[in-house]
Motif scaffolding. Structure first.
Motif, PDB file in Angstrom:
ATOM      1  N   ALA A 154       4.765  -4.252 -13.267  1.00 14.98           N
ATOM      2  CA  ALA A 154       4.833  -3.961 -11.835  1.00 14.98           C
ATOM      3  C   ALA A 154       3.540  -4.272 -11.106  1.00 14.98           C
ATOM      4  O   ALA A 154       3.460  -4.058  -9.893  1.00 14.98           O
ATOM      5  CB  ALA A 154       5.199  -2.492 -11.623  1.00 14.98           C
TER       6      ALA A 154
ATOM      7  N   SER B   4      11.812  -2.466   1.073  1.00 11.78           N
ATOM      8  CA  SER B   4      11.294  -2.960  -0.204  1.00 11.78           C
ATOM      9  C   SER B   4      12.273  -2.703  -1.339  1.00 11.78           C
ATOM     10  O   SER B   4      12.640  -3.618  -2.095  1.00 11.78           O
ATOM     11  CB  SER B   4       9.952  -2.286  -0.514  1.00 11.78           C
TER      12      SER B   4
ATOM     13  N   PRO C  28      10.477  -5.134  -9.856  1.00 13.28           N
ATOM     14  CA  PRO C  28       9.196  -5.248  -9.123  1.00 13.28           C
ATOM     15  C   PRO C  28       8.789  -6.683  -8.854  1.00 13.28           C
ATOM     16  O   PRO C  28       8.172  -6.977  -7.827  1.00 13.28           O
ATOM     17  CB  PRO C  28       8.200  -4.538 -10.052  1.00 13.28           C
TER      18      PRO C  28
ATOM     19  N   THR D   5      10.512  -7.810  -5.783  1.00 15.21           N
ATOM     20  CA  THR D   5       9.866  -7.220  -4.609  1.00 15.21           C
ATOM     21  C   THR D   5       8.555  -7.931  -4.296  1.00 15.21           C
ATOM     22  O   THR D   5       8.232  -8.178  -3.125  1.00 15.21           O
ATOM     23  CB  THR D   5       9.610  -5.721  -4.854  1.00 15.21           C
TER      24      THR D   5
ATOM     25  N   TRP E 121       6.552  -2.966   1.823  1.00 19.86           N
ATOM     26  CA  TRP E 121       5.399  -2.729   0.939  1.00 19.86           C
ATOM     27  C   TRP E 121       4.619  -4.005   0.657  1.00 19.86           C
ATOM     28  O   TRP E 121       3.386  -3.983   0.623  1.00 19.86           O
ATOM     29  CB  TRP E 121       5.876  -2.106  -0.369  1.00 19.86           C
TER      30      TRP E 121
ATOM     31  N   LEU F 155       5.145   0.377  -6.096  1.00 16.78           N
ATOM     32  CA  LEU F 155       5.691  -0.694  -6.926  1.00 16.78           C
ATOM     33  C   LEU F 155       5.561  -0.361  -8.403  1.00 16.78           C
ATOM     34  O   LEU F 155       6.452  -0.661  -9.200  1.00 16.78           O
ATOM     35  CB  LEU F 155       4.966  -2.007  -6.615  1.00 16.78           C
TER      36      LEU F 155
END
Length: 588
Positions: free
Chosen positions: A164, A405, A525, A528, A548, A573
């Motif tokens: 992450a 997010s 993650p 994202t 984010w 995250l």
């Protein structure tokens, strides 16, 4: 005469012969379509290629019709994307990639130099990833070999946390602390091995977490196979069993390692930008922004060729590592069994509750209220997470950015999982194909192409990430499906007259779905962060969005001076990665 006649008869019908050509035909047609799309970039964005070249060469020159006509005549600019793509493909087959529209220099040497830089960086990053994954996995693997249980959850927490880590944030921290403050390594450039250390760490550590989770799942699945019980009953020692399990796990993970290497060739744009590394990612990004189409096409062609080569190498390596079992019904894959560890039972729920509380607290605050007098204030009772460069409450922006997010990331991950399973289970045998070619494309390049058609925005960024996010899942499903089809129970069902639909529902999906679902959750993650990278370039969420990734990109310049501006979104995250990485999808 019977066997030769039967062999000849199997080659006569058109359909089986065509079936062997479907993979190569799909790759060729996909490559041609990709070349046309890249060549169509100026027309998709509505810009005149001659005007783009003129402005890139001389911003002061008046773009009158005579000047534009001179540019078109000098560079022999195509009149439409199809003719331009066909002309470029014809030259590429002869080894001529053309010349740059901006500099007038040959494309081949520039692409070769950038490929060499990115190849060296990718190799160093993969070395870091393999070493890190080994350190994370080996303690749990040794316990599993000696006790007979699953690998365990201690390494899963570390691996999920590493997976992450935002690579561009890690790169900025390493640059600031190790290179600038301590002066231990170079800050930029590509002059020798010392220049590769920090970029390789920034790219390799998150990849180590991802690989450790893939390897852990492969080892757990191998521990449930019959040969492990037979070896234990025969009295073989833990060392012998450990080596055999590693070989078995590497057979599943090696295609992912090669996939990772190929992806790093062009996808490390942010890290290359932080350390000013003249790699392929930075080269293709600069070429796309300048609409230097011959250079873009040369870079994309090199990336597609690398993707196909390493994808094919992954298939061959998997077959060699598994050996005759892959063709002789020697495999008996089984779902990993056993109760989840204590960490898997309480840690995801506990961390998820903390994350929800932080989001709820942020939702009660105003994310847009600015107070320049309070800019970059540390955490206090008034602002529990501090303020950003505009005096806005970080906790409020964190809370209001969570739906963007997490929601968009979950949506893209879910669709990628479905698409990856469909593509991985579609073929009758594992072979390199369109997925391996697409894997080599930087999400930034895809994002720019999507933005040229639909305009910048979070929806376009999500579509761009989706176009490449399904590929690792498809390769993972393809590798596992090849082993399932080589197992005795699968071949017995086929001999008994079971149809493909029945086999899919009762054997392929139950065996492949749990591992690929865990893989998809670990990549949440990464999805994202890919959205964050596009937002940083202005192709995703608006710059003032509380998403984010946009928060990280907006505050990264203040990370050393005001670390709280990046701490909360980075922690969010990280928590998201741990919760997703410890999810026991399909674990019985």
């Amino acid at each position: 005469m019977t066997a030769p006649s039967l062999s000849w008869a199997r080659r006569v019908p058109g359909r089986p012969a065509f079936r062997h050509l479907r993979g190569p035909l799909a790759v060729v047609s996909g490559g041609a379509a990709l070349a046309i799309v890249v060549a169509a970039l100026p027309w998709l964005s509505g810009a005149d290629p001659a005007l783009t070249v003129l402005r890139a060469r001389s911003a002061e020159r008046e773009p009158d019709p005579a000047a534009l006509r001179a540019v078109r005549d000098e560079l022999d600019l195509p009149a439409d994307p199809v003719s331009g793509a066909l002309a470029w493909l014809g030259g590429a087959l002869r080894g001529d990639l053309g010349v740059s529209w901006v500099t007038g220099l040959p494309i081949g040497p520039a692409v070769g130099q950038a490929m060499g830089v990115s190849g060296g960086l990718a190799l160093a990053a993969v070395s870091v990833a393999l070493a890190g994954a080994g350190l994370v996995l080996l303690p749990g693997l040794w316990r599993a070999v000696t006790t007979g249980g699953p690998v365990g959850d201690r390494g899963a927490v570390v691996g999920a946390t590493l997976a992450a880590l935002p690579d561009f944030l890690l790169a900025a921290v390493l640059l600031t602390v190790v290179a600038v403050r301590w002066g231990l390594l170079p800050t930029s450039g590509w002059a020798g091995p010392p220049n590769a250390v920090l970029p390789a760490l920034a790219l390799g550590l998150p990849a180590a977490g991802l690989l450790s989770r893939i390897l852990a799942g492969a080892v757990d699945a191998a521990l449930a196979e019959g040969w492990v019980r037979a070896w234990r009953a025969a009295g073989l020692g833990p060392g012998v069993l450990l080596l055999a399990l590693l070989r078995r796990a590497v057979a599943v993970a090696l295609p992912q390692v090669l996939l990772l290497f190929t992806g790093l060739l062009g996808s490390s744009v942010a890290v290359e930008s932080v350390f000013a590394v003249p790699g392929l990612g930075a080269t293709v990004l600069a070429a796309v922004l300048a609409q230097d189409l011959p250079l873009v096409q040369g870079c994309v062609g090199a990336l597609v060729a690398a993707g196909l080569a390493f994808g094919g190498a992954g298939v061959v390596a998997h077959r060699m590592l598994v050996g005759p079992a892959l063709a002789g019904a020697g495999l008996a894959p089984a779902l990993p069994a056993g109760p989840a560890g204590r960490a898997a039972r309480w840690l995801p729920g506990g961390l998820g509750a903390v994350l929800l509380l932080a989001v709820a607290a942020g939702l009660l605050r105003d994310p847009d209220a600015m107070a320049l007098a309070d800019r970059l204030q540390p955490p206090s009772w008034t602002h529990p997470a501090g303020t950003d460069a505009l005096g806005r409450d970080v906790l409020a922006r964190f809370g209001h950015g969570a739906p963007l997010s997490i929601g968009v990331g979950l949506l893209v991950t879910g669709v990628s999982l479905v698409a990856g399973l469909a593509a991985g289970l579609a073929g009758r045998r594992a072979r390199a194909g369109v997925a391996d070619a697409l894997n080599a494309l930087p999400p930034v390049l895809v994002g720019i192409l999507v933005a040229a058609v639909a305009g910048p925005g979070l929806a376009g960024a999500a579509a761009a990430v989706l176009l490449v996010a399904w590929v690792p899942l498809a390769v993972h499903a393809r590798t596992l499906a090849a082993e399932i089809r080589a197992s005795g129970f699968y071949l017995a069902a086929v001999a008994g007259g079971a149809g493909y639909g029945w086999m899919l529902r009762h054997h392929l999906l139950p065996s492949v779905l749990p591992a690929v679902t865990r893989h998809a959750l670990v990549r949440l993650p990464h999805v994202t962060l890919a959205l964050a990278g596009l937002s940083f370039l202005g192709l995703g969420a608006p710059h003032d969005s509380p998403e984010w990734g946009a928060m990280l990109a907006e505050s990264i310049a203040y990370a050393e001076r005001a670390p709280w501006t990046v701490a909360l979104p980075a922690a969010g995250l990280g928590v998201l990665g741990v919760v997703a990485g410890l999810a026991r999808a399909g674990r019985r």
